[in-house]
Design an enzyme around this catalytic site. Structure first.
Site, PDB file in Angstrom:
ATOM      1  N   GLY A 185       0.871  -1.172   0.000  1.00  8.70           N
ATOM      2  CA  GLY A 185       0.000   0.000   0.000  1.00  8.70           C
ATOM      3  C   GLY A 185       0.904   1.217   0.000  1.00  8.70           C
ATOM      4  O   GLY A 185       1.991   1.195  -0.582  1.00  8.70           O
ATOM      5  N   ILE A 187       2.593   2.673   2.615  1.00 12.53           N
ATOM      6  CA  ILE A 187       3.851   2.483   3.349  1.00 12.53           C
ATOM      7  C   ILE A 187       4.726   1.468   2.616  1.00 12.53           C
ATOM      8  O   ILE A 187       5.928   1.692   2.418  1.00 12.53           O
ATOM      9  CB  ILE A 187       3.578   2.066   4.813  1.00 12.53           C
ATOM     10  CG1 ILE A 187       2.854   3.210   5.546  1.00 12.53           C
ATOM     11  CG2 ILE A 187       4.879   1.704   5.536  1.00 12.53           C
ATOM     12  CD1 ILE A 187       2.356   2.884   6.932  1.00 12.53           C
ATOM     13  N   ARG A 207      -3.484  -8.897  -1.352  1.00 12.77           N
ATOM     14  CA  ARG A 207      -4.670  -9.727  -1.598  1.00 12.77           C
ATOM     15  C   ARG A 207      -5.068  -9.630  -3.066  1.00 12.77           C
ATOM     16  O   ARG A 207      -5.415 -10.582  -3.709  1.00 12.77           O
ATOM     17  CB  ARG A 207      -5.826  -9.228  -0.730  1.00 12.77           C
ATOM     18  CG  ARG A 207      -6.013 -10.090   0.483  1.00 12.77           C
ATOM     19  CD  ARG A 207      -7.228  -9.703   1.228  1.00 12.77           C
ATOM     20  NE  ARG A 207      -7.280  -8.247   1.387  1.00 12.77           N
ATOM     21  CZ  ARG A 207      -8.345  -7.595   1.817  1.00 12.77           C
ATOM     22  NH1 ARG A 207      -9.434  -8.243   2.123  1.00 12.77           N
ATOM     23  NH2 ARG A 207      -8.323  -6.282   1.969  1.00 12.77           N
ATOM     24  N   ILE A 266       6.664  -3.957  10.480  1.00 14.06           N
ATOM     25  CA  ILE A 266       6.246  -2.591  10.851  1.00 14.06           C
ATOM     26  C   ILE A 266       4.724  -2.482  10.730  1.00 14.06           C
ATOM     27  O   ILE A 266       4.177  -1.381  10.638  1.00 14.06           O
ATOM     28  CB  ILE A 266       6.941  -1.502   9.982  1.00 14.06           C
ATOM     29  CG1 ILE A 266       6.804  -1.819   8.482  1.00 14.06           C
ATOM     30  CG2 ILE A 266       8.395  -1.340  10.375  1.00 14.06           C
ATOM     31  CD1 ILE A 266       7.273  -0.674   7.568  1.00 14.06           C
ATOM     32  N   ALA A 267       4.052  -3.649  10.702  1.00 18.20           N
ATOM     33  CA  ALA A 267       2.591  -3.647  10.525  1.00 18.20           C
ATOM     34  C   ALA A 267       1.917  -3.686  11.897  1.00 18.20           C
ATOM     35  O   ALA A 267       1.791  -2.649  12.561  1.00 18.20           O
ATOM     36  CB  ALA A 267       2.187  -4.831   9.657  1.00 18.20           C
ATOM     37  N   ARG A 268       1.534  -4.858  12.332  1.00 19.14           N
ATOM     38  CA  ARG A 268       1.013  -5.076  13.678  1.00 19.14           C
ATOM     39  C   ARG A 268       1.575  -6.404  14.172  1.00 19.14           C
ATOM     40  O   ARG A 268       1.744  -7.346  13.393  1.00 19.14           O
ATOM     41  CB  ARG A 268      -0.522  -5.144  13.672  1.00 19.14           C
ATOM     42  CG  ARG A 268      -1.215  -3.795  13.509  1.00 19.14           C
ATOM     43  CD  ARG A 268      -1.050  -2.914  14.749  1.00 19.14           C
ATOM     44  NE  ARG A 268      -1.769  -1.655  14.647  1.00 19.14           N
ATOM     45  CZ  ARG A 268      -1.209  -0.491  14.290  1.00 19.14           C
ATOM     46  NH1 ARG A 268       0.069  -0.425  13.984  1.00 19.14           N
ATOM     47  NH2 ARG A 268      -1.933   0.606  14.256  1.00 19.14           N
ATOM     48  N   GLU A 297       1.400  -5.858  22.896  1.00 22.55           N
ATOM     49  CA  GLU A 297       2.084  -4.650  23.381  1.00 22.55           C
ATOM     50  C   GLU A 297       1.451  -4.169  24.669  1.00 22.55           C
ATOM     51  O   GLU A 297       0.224  -4.209  24.782  1.00 22.55           O
ATOM     52  CB  GLU A 297       1.987  -3.551  22.316  1.00 22.55           C
ATOM     53  CG  GLU A 297       2.837  -3.876  21.111  1.00 22.55           C
ATOM     54  CD  GLU A 297       2.768  -2.826  20.013  1.00 22.55           C
ATOM     55  OE1 GLU A 297       2.401  -1.679  20.300  1.00 22.55           O
ATOM     56  OE2 GLU A 297       3.092  -3.176  18.880  1.00 22.55           O
ATOM     57  N   HIS A 315       7.591   0.277  19.067  1.00 20.80           N
ATOM     58  CA  HIS A 315       6.527   0.831  18.205  1.00 20.80           C
ATOM     59  C   HIS A 315       6.776   2.316  17.878  1.00 20.80           C
ATOM     60  O   HIS A 315       6.050   3.201  18.331  1.00 20.80           O
ATOM     61  CB  HIS A 315       5.143   0.649  18.858  1.00 20.80           C
ATOM     62  CG  HIS A 315       4.025   0.644  17.861  1.00 20.80           C
ATOM     63  ND1 HIS A 315       2.871  -0.069  18.007  1.00 20.80           N
ATOM     64  CD2 HIS A 315       3.897   1.282  16.664  1.00 20.80           C
ATOM     65  CE1 HIS A 315       2.071   0.118  16.965  1.00 20.80           C
ATOM     66  NE2 HIS A 315       2.680   0.949  16.131  1.00 20.80           N
ATOM     67  N   GLY A 317       7.280   3.529  14.568  1.00 21.60           N
ATOM     68  CA  GLY A 317       7.130   3.805  13.133  1.00 21.60           C
ATOM     69  C   GLY A 317       6.904   5.270  12.790  1.00 21.60           C
ATOM     70  O   GLY A 317       7.589   5.838  11.949  1.00 21.60           O
TER      71      GLY A 317
HETATM   72  C1  DGY Z   1      -0.274   3.640  13.172  1.00 23.87           C
HETATM   73  O1  DGY Z   1      -0.514   4.807  12.887  1.00 23.87           O
HETATM   74  O2  DGY Z   1      -1.077   2.733  12.914  1.00 23.87           O
HETATM   75  C2  DGY Z   1       1.038   3.356  13.821  1.00 23.87           C
HETATM   76  O3  DGY Z   1       1.199   2.046  14.175  1.00 23.87           O
HETATM   77  C3  DGY Z   1       1.262   4.286  14.992  1.00 23.87           C
HETATM   78  O4  DGY Z   1       1.719   5.457  14.493  1.00 23.87           O
END
Ligand code: DGY
Length: 349
Positions: A185, A187, A207, A266-268, A297, A315, A317
């Site tokens: 996407g 990012i 997807r 860097i997602a979740r 977290e 976290h 990012g």
């Molecule tokens: C978001 O914006 O989803 C990040 O993980 C936090 O800035």
């Protein structure tokens, strides 16, 4: 002194102050009630107070869920962070007055968006403004994990740098490697753009496959997830957390990666099975990992903490001054727009 005399715990004192604050604000019944769950960069409380009645002064640390529950009855808006769970029971507690949930984040996995939509509550987020900062951090994690920055720095600080060592902290090369992006996407696209400077071949998995002209402009080739994992030297996870991405990188998927590969998340956190990842790192079945997000977290899986080849960040990012201020301004604008009956800049539903 008063605290000692009254024998109040600091937390209780803060709660009492908030209750008084909210009663006072309650006098100004002409303004819509808003709960801001935390003091946030870019959110001007004095500016907001001209347009809304703040239920309580936002705390410096995450608001305990029971406190949020106690503050929301009658609220028209909630300005929250990814640490706040905004689910059906919280919406029930707020009641029919609730018009908007404005999240200080691009990810909205902490909000039950389907339930909000069913109730006619707008959900808003802060995309775009954090794209470059998050991509910078993803690439930094990739480099740091590939070249063992954390392990080497820990050794240096421990006084173990005894001179240049031809065998010390040997990493894997980034330049010219194959980068697999899961979730191309905004990012993911910004990560792909950074890879150009390192002459990397870029693969991606989404997807839905992108149109050929977009693939061409990003210089990215589509792969099924399993093929991407087995071909890539670096895998960067940028997918939003959803039913399909939860637990997406488990034991079987890790087994497809090269022993020399680096995984960056860097997602979740919930996208990766952390226990399985820690095992793979400990057994040297993948080379390293760079993680900014975690399954539970702020808890970190103890085996990840023990893994020298894991670079672990808390976290971060979007954590630049400029980005966080822009996120705050955006989150406030979203909230105020809905309360004014206009279209918010960044609606999710
Ligand atoms: C978001 O914006 O989803 C990040 O993980 C936090 O800035």
């Amino acid at each position: 002194m008063y605290r000692e005399r009254l024998q109040l715990k600091p937390g209780l004192l803060i709660c009492a102050a908030r209750a008084i604050f909210s009663q006072e604000r309650g006098l100004n019944a002409s303004l819509p009630k808003v709960v801001v769950t935390r003091r946030l960069p870019g959110v001007s409380l004095s500016g907001l107070s001209e347009r809304v009645a703040l239920a309580a002064p936002p705390p410096e640390s995450p608001m305990p869920p029971e406190e949020l529950l106690g503050l929301v009855p009658g609220a028209a808006g909630i300005l929250c962070t990814l640490a706040d769970r905004i689910d059906a029971s919280l919406m029930d507690a707020a009641g029919p007055s609730l018009k908007v949930v404005s999240n200080f984040a691009v990810g909205v996995n902490n909000v039950d968006v389907a339930e909000a939509t069913r109730r006619g509550i707008r959900v808003c987020n802060t995309p775009d403004v954090l794209t470059e900062a998050t991509a910078d951090l993803g690439f930094a994690l990739l480099l740091a994990a590939a070249r063992k920055f954390s392990e080497a720095e820990r050794a240096l600080r421990a006084g173990e740098f005894t001179g240049w060592d031809p065998w010390g902290f040997l990493g894997v090369p980034v330049y010219g490697g194959t980068l697999g992006i899961v979730g191309l996407g905004k990012i993911g696209g910004a990560v792909a753009a950074r890879a150009g400077g390192f002459r990397m071949r870029v693969l991606y998995h989404n997807r839905r496959r992108l149109p050929p002209e977009q693939e061409k402009s990003l210089g990215a080739e589509y792969r099924g997830l399993d093929a991407l994992l087995s071909e890539s030297d670096f895998v960067v996870l940028c997918v939003p957390l959803a039913a399909e991405s939860r637990g997406m990188i488990g034991r079987e998927r890790l087994a497809r990666m090269k022993r020399t590969a680096v995984l960056v998340n860097i997602a979740r956190g919930e996208v990766v099975d952390e226990g399985a990842l820690a095992e793979y790192l400990a057994e040297g079945r993948i080379f390293a990992a760079g993680l900014d997000v975690y399954e539970k977290e702020p808890e970190i899986h103890p085996s990840l903490l023990a893994a020298p080849s894991a670079v672990l960040l808390p976290h971060l990012g979007s954590a630049t001054v400029e980005t966080r201020e822009r996120m705050g301004r955006f989150a406030a604008e979203n909230l105020l727009a809905v309360l004014a009956g206009t279209e918010p800049p960044c609606p999710v539903n």
